[in-house]
Structures are given as structure tokens and as C-alpha cells.
Design an enzyme around this catalytic site. Structure first.
Site, PDB file in Angstrom:
ATOM      1  CE1 TYR A 125       0.587   0.165   1.223  1.00 38.34           C
ATOM      2  CE2 TYR A 125      -1.210  -1.389   0.869  1.00 38.34           C
ATOM      3  CZ  TYR A 125       0.142  -1.107   0.890  1.00 38.34           C
ATOM      4  OH  TYR A 125       1.064  -2.079   0.587  1.00 38.34           O
TER       5      TYR A 125
ATOM      6  NE  ARG B 240      -8.574  -6.399  -1.076  1.00 33.76           N
ATOM      7  CZ  ARG B 240      -7.891  -7.547  -1.261  1.00 33.76           C
ATOM      8  NH1 ARG B 240      -6.796  -7.781  -0.572  1.00 33.76           N
ATOM      9  NH2 ARG B 240      -8.277  -8.448  -2.117  1.00 33.76           N
TER      10      ARG B 240
ATOM     11  NE  ARG C 272      -0.598 -15.465  -0.604  1.00 28.21           N
ATOM     12  CZ  ARG C 272      -0.529 -15.525   0.723  1.00 28.21           C
ATOM     13  NH1 ARG C 272       0.649 -15.489   1.310  1.00 28.21           N
ATOM     14  NH2 ARG C 272      -1.619 -15.623   1.458  1.00 28.21           N
TER      15      ARG C 272
HETATM   16  C1  LIG Z   1       2.039 -10.189  -5.431  1.00 22.51           C
HETATM   17  C2  LIG Z   1       0.906  -9.671  -4.590  1.00 22.51           C
HETATM   18  C3  LIG Z   1       0.449  -8.382  -4.786  1.00 22.51           C
HETATM   19  C4  LIG Z   1      -0.636  -7.901  -4.057  1.00 22.51           C
HETATM   20  N1  LIG Z   1      -1.153  -6.646  -4.326  1.00 22.51           N
HETATM   21  C5  LIG Z   1      -2.306  -6.258  -3.758  1.00 22.51           C
HETATM   22  C6  LIG Z   1      -2.979  -5.105  -4.202  1.00 22.51           C
HETATM   23  O1  LIG Z   1      -2.576  -4.451  -5.176  1.00 22.51           O
HETATM   24  N2  LIG Z   1      -4.104  -4.735  -3.557  1.00 22.51           N
HETATM   25  C7  LIG Z   1      -4.626  -5.462  -2.508  1.00 22.51           C
HETATM   26  O2  LIG Z   1      -5.645  -5.087  -1.945  1.00 22.51           O
HETATM   27  N3  LIG Z   1      -4.020  -6.594  -2.103  1.00 22.51           N
HETATM   28  C8  LIG Z   1      -2.903  -7.015  -2.716  1.00 22.51           C
HETATM   29  N4  LIG Z   1      -2.353  -8.211  -2.374  1.00 22.51           N
HETATM   30  C9  LIG Z   1      -3.047  -9.060  -1.386  1.00 22.51           C
HETATM   31  C10 LIG Z   1      -3.954 -10.063  -2.128  1.00 22.51           C
HETATM   32  O3  LIG Z   1      -4.911  -9.426  -2.926  1.00 22.51           O
HETATM   33  C11 LIG Z   1      -4.650 -11.006  -1.130  1.00 22.51           C
HETATM   34  O4  LIG Z   1      -5.506 -10.257  -0.309  1.00 22.51           O
HETATM   35  C12 LIG Z   1      -3.653 -11.767  -0.253  1.00 22.51           C
HETATM   36  O5  LIG Z   1      -2.551 -12.235  -1.004  1.00 22.51           O
HETATM   37  C13 LIG Z   1      -4.333 -12.961   0.430  1.00 22.51           C
HETATM   38  O6  LIG Z   1      -4.912 -13.817  -0.536  1.00 22.51           O
HETATM   39  P1  LIG Z   1      -4.185 -15.196  -0.999  1.00 22.51           P
HETATM   40  O7  LIG Z   1      -3.976 -16.019   0.262  1.00 22.51           O
HETATM   41  O8  LIG Z   1      -5.186 -15.815  -1.935  1.00 22.51           O
HETATM   42  O9  LIG Z   1      -2.898 -14.853  -1.637  1.00 22.51           O
HETATM   43  C14 LIG Z   1      -1.252  -8.713  -3.062  1.00 22.51           C
HETATM   44  C15 LIG Z   1      -0.755 -10.004  -2.846  1.00 22.51           C
HETATM   45  C16 LIG Z   1       0.289 -10.493  -3.617  1.00 22.51           C
HETATM   46  C17 LIG Z   1       0.754 -11.903  -3.381  1.00 22.51           C
END
Ligand SMILES: Cc1cc2nc3c(=O)[nH]c(=O)nc-3n(C[C@H](O)[C@H](O)[C@H](O)COP(=O)(O)O)c2cc1C
Length: 369
Positions: free
Chosen positions: A182, A230, A324
Site C-alpha cells: 500500500y 506495520r 485467521r
Molecule cells: C480477512 C483478512 C483481512 C486482513 N486485513 C488486514 C488489514 O486490514 N491490515 C493489515 O495490516 N493486515 C490485514 N490482514 C493480514 C493479517 O493482519 C495478518 O497479517 C495475516 O493474515 C497473517 O496472519 P495470520 O496467519 O494469523 O492470518 C488481513 C488478513 C485477513 C485474513
């Protein structure tokens, strides 16, 4: 000795009751940038999970900073008002500290949500002109315009205005989204920033936008409240933004009053070659924590309570952010507490779900029968 995962963690005047953070997750469920019933359910459900912190999803600082038309925004008072209700619920029913992530989607914007395969929305059908550091499109996405210097200044002003609204909403902490390709990351990466002015070229110039946004927000964000960023700590491409660059940036951010770095990765270009596996970004949080001497939050495929515990016990990060796995099992922190020999934080309405209470219910039923 108690678990590290369930030990408190303090940044400035804010103490998280434990080290579990619900990672920001865009819901693509806003109307005109305003939170809806979905956000009440989503944030409320995650707040009662027993996590120490919940971060409200990436929230656009202006209309062209949205990714989709249904992203949350914080560029007007109606949007701030709409967030009041879900935040009030979270405060009333949980002790989770509440953060929000501020965001400009840059060149990736003007698309439909992921579940509609990010279909492009043309400008004559409700889409908008997208902007980037340079006029290089993300493959398959819209043609961006490079931000002019006065637009960069305006953008920084929009980050500041949104941060003020976030403060008025009594959010406990704020995070600036500098990752995932972004706008801020778009300026940082040499793969996407080919500017020849003071915002492009060498590392110092490519970091300028991130540092100016951070500094401007820090100036209006209360000094007792934490402010983090981040980062995509690597582009996973030779010649792209690297972990070494992230250490330099994190060190500079710390000097400006940054309280933590969430160590994510990728998203700049589709050629990225990600070595994905359980906890794959943890070493990045570890390196930044050691080299830049700043608190870090590890994120990415952290699934098991003992895995989270070990990351923290080894000193690789100060908190873990879960995304997730929290959607799949919003009671993850309750289960983790029991597994690690701690007391789960369960709201009274649900306390009969506690295994000890269930046992008491069972014994009582047996006695009465
Ligand atoms: C549905 C969804 C929406 C997400 N939206 C964002 C967000 O708004 N901002 C962000 O920095 N990361 C976003 N992410 C990334 C997560 O914050 C996270 O970094 C990524 O899913 C890896 O972590 P996990 O393995 O625990 O899912 C999103 C991930 C998912 C699955």
C-alpha cells in the site's frame, strides 16, 4: 512460573493484560466508510475473546486511500460516529485494549473485495483515480498517478486528521499501515518507487514519506498513547525492500517515538517468492527487535498456543498478532490460557462455558437427579 503469553505488557501508559493481539482484518463491510452491524459483531466477538488487544481493520484516511468501496474510513465525522457503538461494546464487555490501523491503499485501490476477486472498478462506475509513489501500475490493477509534492503534503494532513478522530474516539493505541504494497510501502520499495525528487532514489529519500507521516501523526497523537507501524520487512525479491532496510527504518522510527513494529512481509509486487511456513515472519520480528531495539509484534501463521509462548519466551517478539486463526476460533485465547495453565478471561454471561463450571454443573445435575 506463569506463561509469557499471559503476562502483561506495557507501552507508554498503556498496559495490555496479555500479549495476544487480534491483528487488523479488513472486513469490506462498511457503508460510505462507516462501520455497520457487521463491525459490532466482528469487533465485539473478538474483544470478548480474552485477547489483550484488538486492532480495528485498515481504515482509509481519505476516499482515494480506500482499496474497495466498502472499506472503513475516518475522513469525516459520520465515520467516527459510526465507530462509537462497536467500540463502546468492546469497552463495556472486555478489557482488551483497542487500537486502529490508519491506511492509504495507494495504487492497489478501486477494486471489489477479495471475495469478488478484486475486480477492477472503473471510474465511470463508482471507482476512483488511484495514486502511488510512481505511475507504475500493480500488474492487473489500475494505472496510478504519481503523487505530486502538494498531494503528498495533503495526504500527510489526512493521516493527521484521521489520527485526531481516532483520539477523539478514545482509542488506546494507533498503528500506521506501512506494509503489503500500500501507499507507504509503495514509497519504501525501490521496485515501486522510481521518483527522482526527494521522495525517491536512495534509501533516505524512499523512507522520507513514511517518516514524515509517522512524525506528523506522533505530533498529534497523545504522548501517553502508543503509536506503532506495520512494515513489510522484506519484498521477497532480490533488489527489493529488505530486512536490513527495515532495521534502518525501525531505528529511525524509534527515534521519532515509535513504540512498536509489526513485522509482516510482501505485497509490493507479484514476483515475490515467499518462503511460507509456520511462523515464517517471526525471524523478522526477532531481528528488528534486536537490531533496532524496538518492541516488535510477530505475525503470520502463528497457530498454536505453545508456538506463541515459545516466540515470546525466546525473546523474538513482545506480542503476537493473530488473524485467521482468530476468525476460525475466536475463543483461541481461552483455549490457550487453559493449555498454558492460566485462567481464561471469560465474560460473566459466558462463564458457564469454563471447564470448571461445566464440571460443577455436571456434578450438581448428578446430585439433584
Ligand atoms: C480477512 C483478512 C483481512 C486482513 N486485513 C488486514 C488489514 O486490514 N491490515 C493489515 O495490516 N493486515 C490485514 N490482514 C493480514 C493479517 O493482519 C495478518 O497479517 C495475516 O493474515 C497473517 O496472519 P495470520 O496467519 O494469523 O492470518 C488481513 C488478513 C485477513 C485474513
Amino acid at each position: 512460573m506463569g506463561s509469557r503469553l499471559f503476562s502483561p505488557f506495557t507501552l507508554r501508559a498503556l498496559t495490555f493484560q496479555n500479549r495476544i493481539m487480534v491483528s487488523p482484518m479488513g472486513q469490506c463491510s462498511a457503508e460510505d466508510g462507516c462501520a455497520t452491524h457487521w463491525h459490532l459483531m466482528h469487533l465485539g466477538n473478538l474483544a470478548i475473546s480474552g485477547a489483550g488487544a484488538v486492532v480495528v481493520e485498515a481504515t482509509a484516511i481519505n476516499p482515494s486511500g480506500r482499496n474497495t468501496p466498502v472499506d472503513l474510513g475516518l475522513w469525516n465525522d459520520q465515520q467516527a460516529e459510526a465507530l462509537e457503538m462497536p467500540l463502546a461494546f468492546c469497552r463495556r464487555h472486555s478489557s482488551a485494549k483497542l487500537g486502529l490501523q490508519l491506511w492509504h491503499a495507494g495504487r492497489k485501490g478501486s477494486v471489489m473485495p477479495a471475495w469478488e476477486r478484486n475486480k477492477l472498478i472503473p471510474q465511470d462506475r463508482g471507482g476512483w483515480q488511484v495514486y502511488g509513489a510512481s505511475d507504475i501500475p500493480y500488474p492487473g490493477r489500475h494505472q496510478p498517478r504519481a503523487l505530486e509534492p502538494d498531494q503528498i503534503e495533503q495526504c500527510i494532513g489526512d493521516f493527521v486528521a484521521a489520527a485526531k478522530r481516532a483520539d477523539q474516539l478514545n482509542l488506546d493505541f494507533l498503528e500506521i499501515h506501512g506494509a503489503h504494497g500500500y501507499l507507504i510501502h509503495n514509497f519504501l520499495s525501490p521496485l515501486t518507487n522510481t521518483r527522482s525528487d526527494r521522495y525517491g532514489g536512495d534509501l533516505e529519500n524512499r523512507m522520507r514519506f513514511a517518516l514524515e507521516v509517522f512524525q506528523a501523526v506522533r505530533a498529534v497523537w497523545p504522548s501517553e498513547k502508543p503509536l506503532g507501524m506495520r512494515l513489510s520487512t522484506t519484498d521477497w525479491v532480490d533488489g527489493g525492500w529488505s530486512l536490513a532496510d527495515s532495521v534502518v527504518l525501525a531505528t529511525r522510527l524509534r527515534a521519532l517515538g515509535c513504540d512498536y513494529i509489526t513485522a509482516s512481509s510482501g505485497g509490493a509486487v507479484p514476483e515475490q517468492n515467499i518462503n511460507i511456513h509456520s511462523g515464517y515472519q517471526v525471524p523478522f520480528a526477532d531481528e528488528i527487535r534486536r537490531e533496532a531495539k524496538i518492541a516488535t509484534i510477530a505475525v503470520g501463521l502463528i497457530i498454536e498456543p505453545r508456538q506463541a509462548e515459545e516466540i515470546l519466551a525466546r525473546g523474538q517478539a513482545d506480542m503476537v498478532a493473530l488473524a485467521r486463526v482468530m476468525l476460525f476460533n475466536p475463543r483461541w485465547p481461552w483455549h490457550a490460557a487453559i493449555e498454558l495453565g492460566e485462567e481464561p478471561s471469560i465474560p460473566p454471561q459466558y462463564e458457564r462455558a469454563h471447564p470448571a463450571m461445566r464440571r460443577m454443573d455436571f456434578l450438581k445435575a448428578k446430585r439433584d437427579s
